[in-house]
Design a protein around this motif. Structure first.
Motif, mmCIF file in Angstrom:
data_model
loop_
_atom_site.group_PDB
_atom_site.id
_atom_site.type_symbol
_atom_site.label_atom_id
_atom_site.label_comp_id
_atom_site.label_asym_id
_atom_site.label_seq_id
_atom_site.Cartn_x
_atom_site.Cartn_y
_atom_site.Cartn_z
ATOM 1 N N ALA A 1 0.743 -1.203 -0.111
ATOM 2 C CA ALA A 1 0.165 0.006 -0.040
ATOM 3 C C ALA A 1 0.745 1.377 -0.074
ATOM 4 C CB ALA A 1 -0.988 0.150 1.129
ATOM 5 N N ARG A 2 1.966 1.213 0.702
ATOM 6 C CA ARG A 2 2.989 2.114 0.773
ATOM 7 C C ARG A 2 3.572 2.559 -0.435
ATOM 8 N NH1 ARG A 2 5.338 3.417 6.716
ATOM 9 N NH2 ARG A 2 3.543 2.403 7.908
ATOM 10 N N LYS A 3 3.959 1.674 -1.041
ATOM 11 C CA LYS A 3 4.801 1.354 -2.427
ATOM 12 C C LYS A 3 3.847 2.058 -3.543
ATOM 13 C CE LYS A 3 7.673 -2.434 -1.337
ATOM 14 N NZ LYS A 3 7.575 -3.995 -1.370
ATOM 15 N N ASP A 4 2.535 1.528 -3.455
ATOM 16 C CA ASP A 4 1.669 1.977 -4.422
ATOM 17 C C ASP A 4 1.427 3.557 -4.523
ATOM 18 O OD1 ASP A 4 1.444 -0.162 -5.221
ATOM 19 O OD2 ASP A 4 -0.823 -0.717 -4.431
ATOM 20 N N VAL A 5 1.207 4.232 -2.994
ATOM 21 C CA VAL A 5 1.129 5.673 -3.060
ATOM 22 C C VAL A 5 2.306 6.449 -3.439
ATOM 23 C CG1 VAL A 5 1.391 5.981 -0.619
ATOM 24 C CG2 VAL A 5 -0.099 7.237 -1.632
ATOM 25 N N ILE A 6 3.500 5.903 -3.189
ATOM 26 C CA ILE A 6 4.885 6.393 -3.513
ATOM 27 C C ILE A 6 4.806 6.494 -5.143
ATOM 28 C CG2 ILE A 6 7.193 6.371 -3.740
ATOM 29 C CD1 ILE A 6 7.159 4.943 -0.723
ATOM 30 N N MET A 7 4.503 5.411 -5.641
ATOM 31 C CA MET A 7 4.440 5.593 -7.058
ATOM 32 C C MET A 7 3.621 6.329 -7.911
ATOM 33 S SD MET A 7 7.330 4.259 -8.169
ATOM 34 C CE MET A 7 6.784 4.474 -9.760
ATOM 35 N N GLN A 8 2.440 6.433 -7.217
ATOM 36 C CA GLN A 8 1.211 7.309 -7.652
ATOM 37 C C GLN A 8 1.753 8.913 -7.606
ATOM 38 O OE1 GLN A 8 -2.713 7.345 -5.484
ATOM 39 N NE2 GLN A 8 -2.644 4.933 -5.501
ATOM 40 N N ALA A 9 2.425 9.313 -6.412
ATOM 41 C CA ALA A 9 3.018 10.462 -6.280
ATOM 42 C C ALA A 9 4.161 10.805 -7.508
ATOM 43 C CB ALA A 9 3.619 10.720 -5.092
ATOM 44 N N PHE A 10 4.960 9.820 -7.797
ATOM 45 C CA PHE A 10 6.070 9.873 -8.536
ATOM 46 C C PHE A 10 5.533 10.136 -10.159
ATOM 47 C CE2 PHE A 10 9.281 8.260 -11.778
ATOM 48 C CZ PHE A 10 10.197 9.086 -11.424
ATOM 49 N N ARG A 11 4.571 9.194 -10.296
ATOM 50 C CA ARG A 11 3.682 9.396 -11.862
ATOM 51 C C ARG A 11 3.047 10.645 -11.916
ATOM 52 N NH1 ARG A 11 2.693 3.748 -11.112
ATOM 53 N NH2 ARG A 11 0.881 4.071 -10.057
ATOM 54 N N LYS A 12 2.461 11.251 -10.702
ATOM 55 C CA LYS A 12 1.961 12.622 -11.040
ATOM 56 C C LYS A 12 3.236 13.757 -11.252
ATOM 57 C CE LYS A 12 -0.765 16.247 -8.584
ATOM 58 N NZ LYS A 12 -1.700 16.507 -7.317
ATOM 59 N N LEU A 13 4.373 13.657 -10.573
ATOM 60 C CA LEU A 13 5.303 14.399 -10.826
ATOM 61 C C LEU A 13 5.766 14.222 -12.291
ATOM 62 C CD1 LEU A 13 7.624 14.627 -7.661
ATOM 63 C CD2 LEU A 13 6.417 16.454 -8.707
ATOM 64 N N ASP A 14 6.105 12.872 -12.607
ATOM 65 C CA ASP A 14 6.431 12.771 -14.184
ATOM 66 C C ASP A 14 5.646 12.898 -15.073
ATOM 67 O OD1 ASP A 14 8.181 11.857 -15.978
ATOM 68 O OD2 ASP A 14 7.980 9.504 -15.444
ATOM 69 N N LYS A 15 5.544 13.987 -15.465
ATOM 70 C CA LYS A 15 4.503 14.670 -16.489
ATOM 71 C C LYS A 15 4.762 14.027 -17.718
ATOM 72 C CE LYS A 15 3.990 19.222 -16.539
ATOM 73 N NZ LYS A 15 4.065 20.339 -16.181
ATOM 74 N N THR A 16 5.896 13.908 -18.013
ATOM 75 C CA THR A 16 6.437 13.432 -19.477
ATOM 76 C C THR A 16 6.258 11.864 -19.440
ATOM 77 O OG1 THR A 16 8.678 13.412 -18.676
ATOM 78 C CG2 THR A 16 7.835 15.127 -20.061
ATOM 79 N N GLY A 17 6.137 11.203 -18.374
ATOM 80 C CA GLY A 17 6.153 9.718 -18.419
ATOM 81 C C GLY A 17 7.278 8.937 -18.689
ATOM 82 N N ASP A 18 8.469 9.641 -18.679
ATOM 83 C CA ASP A 18 9.898 8.813 -19.351
ATOM 84 C C ASP A 18 10.459 8.409 -18.006
ATOM 85 O OD1 ASP A 18 10.710 11.141 -18.044
ATOM 86 O OD2 ASP A 18 12.062 11.926 -19.560
ATOM 87 N N GLY A 19 9.897 8.185 -16.671
ATOM 88 C CA GLY A 19 10.613 7.632 -15.555
ATOM 89 C C GLY A 19 11.498 8.488 -15.046
ATOM 90 N N ILE A 20 11.592 9.809 -15.282
ATOM 91 C CA ILE A 20 12.610 10.795 -14.704
ATOM 92 C C ILE A 20 12.043 12.190 -14.514
ATOM 93 C CG2 ILE A 20 14.859 12.078 -15.085
ATOM 94 C CD1 ILE A 20 15.751 9.582 -16.655
ATOM 95 N N VAL A 21 12.277 12.528 -13.199
ATOM 96 C CA VAL A 21 11.384 13.861 -12.858
ATOM 97 C C VAL A 21 12.635 15.031 -13.104
ATOM 98 C CG1 VAL A 21 10.150 15.230 -11.082
ATOM 99 C CG2 VAL A 21 9.589 12.840 -11.556
ATOM 100 N N THR A 22 12.289 15.997 -13.891
ATOM 101 C CA THR A 22 12.950 17.154 -14.013
ATOM 102 C C THR A 22 12.455 18.467 -13.744
ATOM 103 O OG1 THR A 22 12.381 17.502 -16.368
ATOM 104 C CG2 THR A 22 14.301 15.868 -15.885
ATOM 105 N N ILE A 23 13.047 19.569 -13.668
ATOM 106 C CA ILE A 23 12.874 20.793 -13.247
ATOM 107 C C ILE A 23 11.264 21.109 -14.217
ATOM 108 C CG2 ILE A 23 12.918 23.171 -13.712
ATOM 109 C CD1 ILE A 23 15.863 22.737 -12.369
ATOM 110 N N GLU A 24 11.484 20.566 -15.609
ATOM 111 C CA GLU A 24 10.235 20.740 -16.477
ATOM 112 C C GLU A 24 9.096 20.142 -16.012
ATOM 113 O OE1 GLU A 24 10.039 22.968 -18.996
ATOM 114 O OE2 GLU A 24 11.954 23.595 -18.235
ATOM 115 N N ASP A 25 9.388 18.840 -15.369
ATOM 116 C CA ASP A 25 8.223 18.152 -14.968
ATOM 117 C C ASP A 25 7.492 18.793 -13.806
ATOM 118 O OD1 ASP A 25 7.992 15.696 -16.513
ATOM 119 O OD2 ASP A 25 9.888 15.074 -15.692
ATOM 120 N N LEU A 26 8.270 19.578 -13.147
ATOM 121 C CA LEU A 26 7.606 20.203 -11.903
ATOM 122 C C LEU A 26 6.603 21.223 -12.065
ATOM 123 C CD1 LEU A 26 10.549 20.211 -9.390
ATOM 124 C CD2 LEU A 26 8.547 18.631 -9.489
ATOM 125 N N ARG A 27 6.868 22.118 -13.559
ATOM 126 C CA ARG A 27 6.230 23.276 -13.557
ATOM 127 C C ARG A 27 4.579 22.845 -13.722
ATOM 128 N NH1 ARG A 27 9.870 26.892 -15.036
ATOM 129 N NH2 ARG A 27 11.906 25.807 -16.035
#
Length: 208
Positions: free
Chosen positions: A111-137
């Protein structure tokens, strides 16, 4: 994300307290890493990578011992030998350090792993598996940051400092992978007793 810094401090204090009566070598090492905050385990991984001259991702006992000492972890030779043999599953005299770091992470429920990945996917706007400054905007509002409001930092600086929270402390490249994000929250998770509280905290922090 002020709550995260508070959890970090609480976790470091808790880990230091638990260290005094811990006898299991793996748990002891884990606590020593966690007493440095959420990025502690990641930092040890970085120390091992520096040592891995041939890029094999394997360490022999001498390298293993040097890595622990270089990172400033206090561990006797006998204890280190016991640890090493626990990880050297096939008895060939080397250990795979990725496997070692995964074992060192405090256990987490699905359950914890799932919610962490939900947050990551929300941040990773481009969906390439890496969060950058551009993703955060548009996902993370820098304008509420006190240093942005008083003109000390630009929006990009706020984003960069924010990403540095999750990035490896010795290798800040302004990019955060799912593994780095999970490593960070594994540390935070260690200081939160119940799944319900952890999930609520994540949902509030990331508006999931």
């Amino acid at each position: 994300m002020a709550g995260t810094a508070r959890h970090d401090r609480e976790m470091a204090m808790q880990a230091k307290k638990n260290l005094s009566n811990c006898t299991d070598p793996i748990e002891k090492l884990r606590l020593q890493c966690l007493s440095r905050g959420s990025a502690g385990i990641k930092g040890l991984g970085r120390a091992f990578r520096i040592m891995d001259d041939d890029g094999s991702k394997n360490l022999d006992f001498k390298e293993f011992l040097k890595g622990l000492h270089d990172y400033g972890l206090v561990i006797g030779k006998e204890e280190a030998e016991a640890l090493f043999s626990q990880f050297d599953k096939n008895g060939n005299g080397t250990i795979d350090f990725d496997e070692f770091l995964v074992t060192l992470r405090p256990p987490m429920s699905n359950a914890r792993k799932d919610v962490i990945m939900q947050a990551f996917r929300k941040l990773d706007k481009t969906g390439d598996g890496i969060v950058t400054i551009e993703d955060l905007r548009g996902v993370y509002n820098a304008k509420h940051h006190p240093k942005y409001q008083n003109g000390e930092w630009t929006e990009d600086q706020v984003f960069r400092i924010f990403l540095d929270n999750f990035d490896s402390p010795y290798d800040k490249d302004g990019q955060v992978t799912a593994e780095e994000f999970t490593n960070y929250y594994t540390g935070v998770s260690a200081s939160v007793d119940t799944d319900v509280y952890f999930i609520t905290m994540m949902k509030n922090a990331w508006k999931l």
